[in-house]
Design a protein around this motif. Structure first.
Motif, PDB file in Angstrom:
ATOM      1  N   ALA A  28     -96.932 -29.838 -65.487  1.00 31.83           N
ATOM      2  CA  ALA A  28     -96.977 -29.659 -66.940  1.00 31.83           C
ATOM      3  C   ALA A  28     -97.424 -28.256 -67.311  1.00 31.83           C
ATOM      4  O   ALA A  28     -97.929 -28.038 -68.414  1.00 31.83           O
ATOM      5  N   GLY A  29     -97.228 -27.306 -66.393  1.00 37.77           N
ATOM      6  CA  GLY A  29     -97.646 -25.937 -66.671  1.00 37.77           C
ATOM      7  C   GLY A  29     -96.903 -25.292 -67.815  1.00 37.77           C
ATOM      8  O   GLY A  29     -97.369 -24.304 -68.397  1.00 37.77           O
ATOM      9  N   GLY A  30     -95.735 -25.832 -68.174  1.00 36.77           N
ATOM     10  CA  GLY A  30     -94.988 -25.335 -69.328  1.00 36.77           C
ATOM     11  C   GLY A  30     -95.286 -26.102 -70.588  1.00 36.77           C
ATOM     12  O   GLY A  30     -94.637 -25.901 -71.623  1.00 36.77           O
ATOM     13  N   GLY A  31     -96.280 -26.994 -70.518  1.00 35.95           N
ATOM     14  CA  GLY A  31     -96.661 -27.781 -71.677  1.00 35.95           C
ATOM     15  C   GLY A  31     -95.774 -28.994 -71.875  1.00 35.95           C
ATOM     16  O   GLY A  31     -94.803 -29.218 -71.150  1.00 35.95           O
TER      17      GLY A  31
ATOM     18  N   THR B  33     -90.432 -42.067 -75.122  1.00 31.54           N
ATOM     19  CA  THR B  33     -91.034 -40.734 -75.201  1.00 31.54           C
ATOM     20  C   THR B  33     -89.986 -39.643 -75.027  1.00 31.54           C
ATOM     21  O   THR B  33     -90.125 -38.540 -75.557  1.00 31.54           O
ATOM     22  N   GLY B  34     -88.924 -39.948 -74.273  1.00 29.07           N
ATOM     23  CA  GLY B  34     -87.873 -38.961 -74.041  1.00 29.07           C
ATOM     24  C   GLY B  34     -87.154 -38.534 -75.302  1.00 29.07           C
ATOM     25  O   GLY B  34     -86.526 -37.470 -75.328  1.00 29.07           O
ATOM     26  N   LEU B  35     -87.233 -39.349 -76.360  1.00 30.36           N
ATOM     27  CA  LEU B  35     -86.612 -38.979 -77.628  1.00 30.36           C
ATOM     28  C   LEU B  35     -87.229 -37.710 -78.199  1.00 30.36           C
ATOM     29  O   LEU B  35     -86.604 -37.017 -79.009  1.00 30.36           O
ATOM     30  N   PHE B  36     -88.440 -37.382 -77.764  1.00 30.54           N
ATOM     31  CA  PHE B  36     -89.168 -36.234 -78.307  1.00 30.54           C
ATOM     32  C   PHE B  36     -89.293 -35.090 -77.297  1.00 30.54           C
ATOM     33  O   PHE B  36     -90.024 -34.125 -77.540  1.00 30.54           O
ATOM     34  N   LEU B  37     -88.587 -35.221 -76.170  1.00 34.80           N
ATOM     35  CA  LEU B  37     -88.629 -34.192 -75.133  1.00 34.80           C
ATOM     36  C   LEU B  37     -87.235 -33.605 -74.940  1.00 34.80           C
ATOM     37  O   LEU B  37     -86.263 -34.353 -74.827  1.00 34.80           O
ATOM     38  N   PRO B  38     -87.088 -32.287 -74.874  1.00 35.80           N
ATOM     39  CA  PRO B  38     -85.763 -31.681 -74.745  1.00 35.80           C
ATOM     40  C   PRO B  38     -85.195 -31.821 -73.339  1.00 35.80           C
ATOM     41  O   PRO B  38     -85.928 -31.796 -72.348  1.00 35.80           O
ATOM     42  N   GLY B  39     -83.875 -31.953 -73.249  1.00 42.25           N
ATOM     43  CA  GLY B  39     -83.229 -32.020 -71.947  1.00 42.25           C
ATOM     44  C   GLY B  39     -83.635 -33.255 -71.163  1.00 42.25           C
ATOM     45  O   GLY B  39     -83.989 -34.294 -71.718  1.00 42.25           O
ATOM     46  N   THR B  40     -83.583 -33.141 -69.840  1.00 44.72           N
ATOM     47  CA  THR B  40     -83.999 -34.231 -68.959  1.00 44.72           C
ATOM     48  C   THR B  40     -85.513 -34.231 -68.833  1.00 44.72           C
ATOM     49  O   THR B  40     -86.136 -33.172 -68.748  1.00 44.72           O
ATOM     50  N   ASP B  41     -86.117 -35.410 -68.806  1.00 39.68           N
ATOM     51  CA  ASP B  41     -87.580 -35.505 -68.745  1.00 39.68           C
ATOM     52  C   ASP B  41     -87.981 -36.622 -67.801  1.00 39.68           C
ATOM     53  O   ASP B  41     -87.155 -37.416 -67.354  1.00 39.68           O
ATOM     54  N   ASP B  42     -89.281 -36.686 -67.504  1.00 37.52           N
ATOM     55  CA  ASP B  42     -89.807 -37.741 -66.627  1.00 37.52           C
ATOM     56  C   ASP B  42     -90.663 -38.742 -67.392  1.00 37.52           C
ATOM     57  O   ASP B  42     -91.442 -39.483 -66.809  1.00 37.52           O
TER      58      ASP B  42
ATOM     59  N   VAL C 226     -92.941 -37.811 -69.609  1.00 38.76           N
ATOM     60  CA  VAL C 226     -94.119 -37.094 -70.115  1.00 38.76           C
ATOM     61  C   VAL C 226     -93.836 -35.615 -70.321  1.00 38.76           C
ATOM     62  O   VAL C 226     -94.226 -35.032 -71.342  1.00 38.76           O
ATOM     63  N   VAL C 227     -93.172 -34.981 -69.368  1.00 31.43           N
ATOM     64  CA  VAL C 227     -92.845 -33.565 -69.503  1.00 31.43           C
ATOM     65  C   VAL C 227     -91.339 -33.359 -69.330  1.00 31.43           C
ATOM     66  O   VAL C 227     -90.671 -34.088 -68.583  1.00 31.43           O
ATOM     67  N   ALA C 228     -90.825 -32.353 -70.019  1.00 29.05           N
ATOM     68  CA  ALA C 228     -89.413 -32.002 -69.907  1.00 29.05           C
ATOM     69  C   ALA C 228     -89.185 -31.140 -68.672  1.00 29.05           C
ATOM     70  O   ALA C 228     -90.126 -30.571 -68.103  1.00 29.05           O
ATOM     71  N   SER C 229     -87.926 -31.011 -68.289  1.00 27.59           N
ATOM     72  CA  SER C 229     -87.582 -30.256 -67.078  1.00 27.59           C
ATOM     73  C   SER C 229     -87.988 -28.793 -67.155  1.00 27.59           C
ATOM     74  O   SER C 229     -88.267 -28.177 -66.130  1.00 27.59           O
ATOM     75  N   HIS C 230     -88.007 -28.219 -68.346  1.00 28.87           N
ATOM     76  CA  HIS C 230     -88.408 -26.811 -68.428  1.00 28.87           C
ATOM     77  C   HIS C 230     -89.807 -26.606 -67.880  1.00 28.87           C
ATOM     78  O   HIS C 230     -90.125 -25.568 -67.296  1.00 28.87           O
ATOM     79  N   SER C 231     -90.650 -27.625 -68.019  1.00 27.65           N
ATOM     80  CA  SER C 231     -92.019 -27.543 -67.515  1.00 27.65           C
ATOM     81  C   SER C 231     -92.089 -27.922 -66.044  1.00 27.65           C
ATOM     82  O   SER C 231     -92.621 -27.173 -65.215  1.00 27.65           O
TER      83      SER C 231
END
Length: 354
Positions: free
Chosen positions: A146-149, A225-234, A236-241
């Motif tokens: 989650a280093g990218g928030g 929760t994924g409805l509020f995360l961009p792209g693919t997520d796990d 809790v955190v999106a892939s960018h993070s």
């Protein structure tokens, strides 16, 4: 001493020897840094409870493979009491006991990724100023980083401070993630997890430590929760993070050539630019945010990058096999990490570093 006591003592000594012998990865002592623990916001644990929570956090797999943990309370801020009361004493202990002299590996999960980035940026100066030897950290193994928030943290803080819209869908998502709806008095490290805040915290540490990323794309929250995360997520955190992208964005894979499910095909929304020394290694659409540090196998795992060298020039390597699935014109190729048909992600990583 009775025979029972002798046997009990021998068994206890044997268990200590066994744990000590396993408390290394590839011969390097392991230091664990756990992630955000939502229940801390309301319970506000004391130091003893923080330690107990830290042990429980890693109990499924990594606890038996670690020399030390850096436990911290989620109701505090990283640059505040987390640093002064929890990180700093452990850094001194690691240095005084020479644990990292031959090199050590930090294993992180979730917000532990962000906490560790702050450690990497500051530990050498802090320890030198105290007359102690800096730690020789040869790599970090970052699970669901989650280093990218997390955009969920932005929403949670906005709701807590009354500065954001709040509907029933968001209420459900935050309740599933946090177990509660936060208020202005109990957001703690959620402040640090806001995307812009997280990305500004020690964004370019001087330490040249490779950061190996292990990423999932399933959710324990039914996709809410994924409805509020961009792209693919796990969940809790999106892939960018979790992939370690240099900027937040709508990314669908850590690779430009392989999807999360292992399908070998061009990924137009794959990450191309990464934070310094961030290397995505394993991906899987079968593992959720918490499952990546567990021992239970969830499904196949693919590889975004086969190998990375540590600061000691030894390497972490994963072998994989390309499989054809389907028939005729409907066939596709999938890249599967060898061993993932039997083992979960964390045990696979552990074996790869040996």
């Amino acid at each position: 001493m009775t025979r029972f006591k002798k046997l009990l003592g021998a068994a206890f000594f044997s268990s200590l020897v066994s744990v000590s012998a396993q408390a290394a990865v590839g011969g390097y002592p392991v230091v664990l840094v756990h992630g955000f623990q939502p229940d801390n916001l309301a319970s506000r644990p004391n130091a003893n409870q923080v330690a107990a929570n830290g042990l429980a956090y890693w109990s499924e797999f990594w606890a038996n493979h670690a020399e030390m943990r850096i436990d911290w309370p989620s109701q505090e801020r990283i640059t505040g009491r987390i640093a002064t009361d929890y990180i700093w004493p452990k850094l001194q202990q690691l240095s005084r006991q020479n644990i990292c002299n031959p090199g050590c590996i930090f294993v992180t999960h979730s917000t532990g990724d962000l906490v560790t980035r702050y450690i990497l940026d500051n530990q050498a100066l802090w320890l030198q100023n105290a007359g102690l030897r800096p730690l020789n950290i040869v790599a970090t193994l970052d699970f669901a980083g989650a280093g990218g928030g997390s955009e969920l943290a932005d929403l949670a803080v906005n709701v807590a401070t009354g500065s954001g819209l709040f509907d029933r869908t968001l209420q459900l998502a935050l309740s599933l993630w946090l177990g509660q709806i936060p208020n202005a008095n109990n957001v703690g490290v959620l402040n640090d997890l806001r995307v812009n805040t997280a990305r500004q915290l020690s964004a370019f540490p001087d330490s040249r430590v490779p950061r190996l990323r292990f990423v999932g794309a399933a959710s324990d929250f039914l996709g809410t929760t994924g409805l509020f995360l961009p792209g693919t997520d796990d969940g809790v955190v999106a892939s960018h993070s979790s992939c370690g992208a240099s900027s937040a964005g709508n990314f669908e894979s850590c690779s430009r050539a392989v999807a999360f499910d292992g399908k070998i095909t061009s990924q137009n929304l794959g990450v191309t630019n990464f934070m310094p020394l961030h290397y995505p290694m394993l991906m899987s659409d079968a593992y959720s945010h918490n499952a990546v540090i567990g021992q239970q196998r969830k499904g196949d795992i693919t590889v975004a990058r086969n190998s990375v060298s540590l600061t000691t020039q030894s390497a972490v390597r994963f072998s994989s096999t390309d499989q054809t699935r389907g028939w005729w014109i409907f066939a596709s190729s999938y890249r599967v990490v060898n061993g993932s048909e039997r083992h979960a992600m964390s045990p696979l990583v552990y074996q790869a570093v040996q």
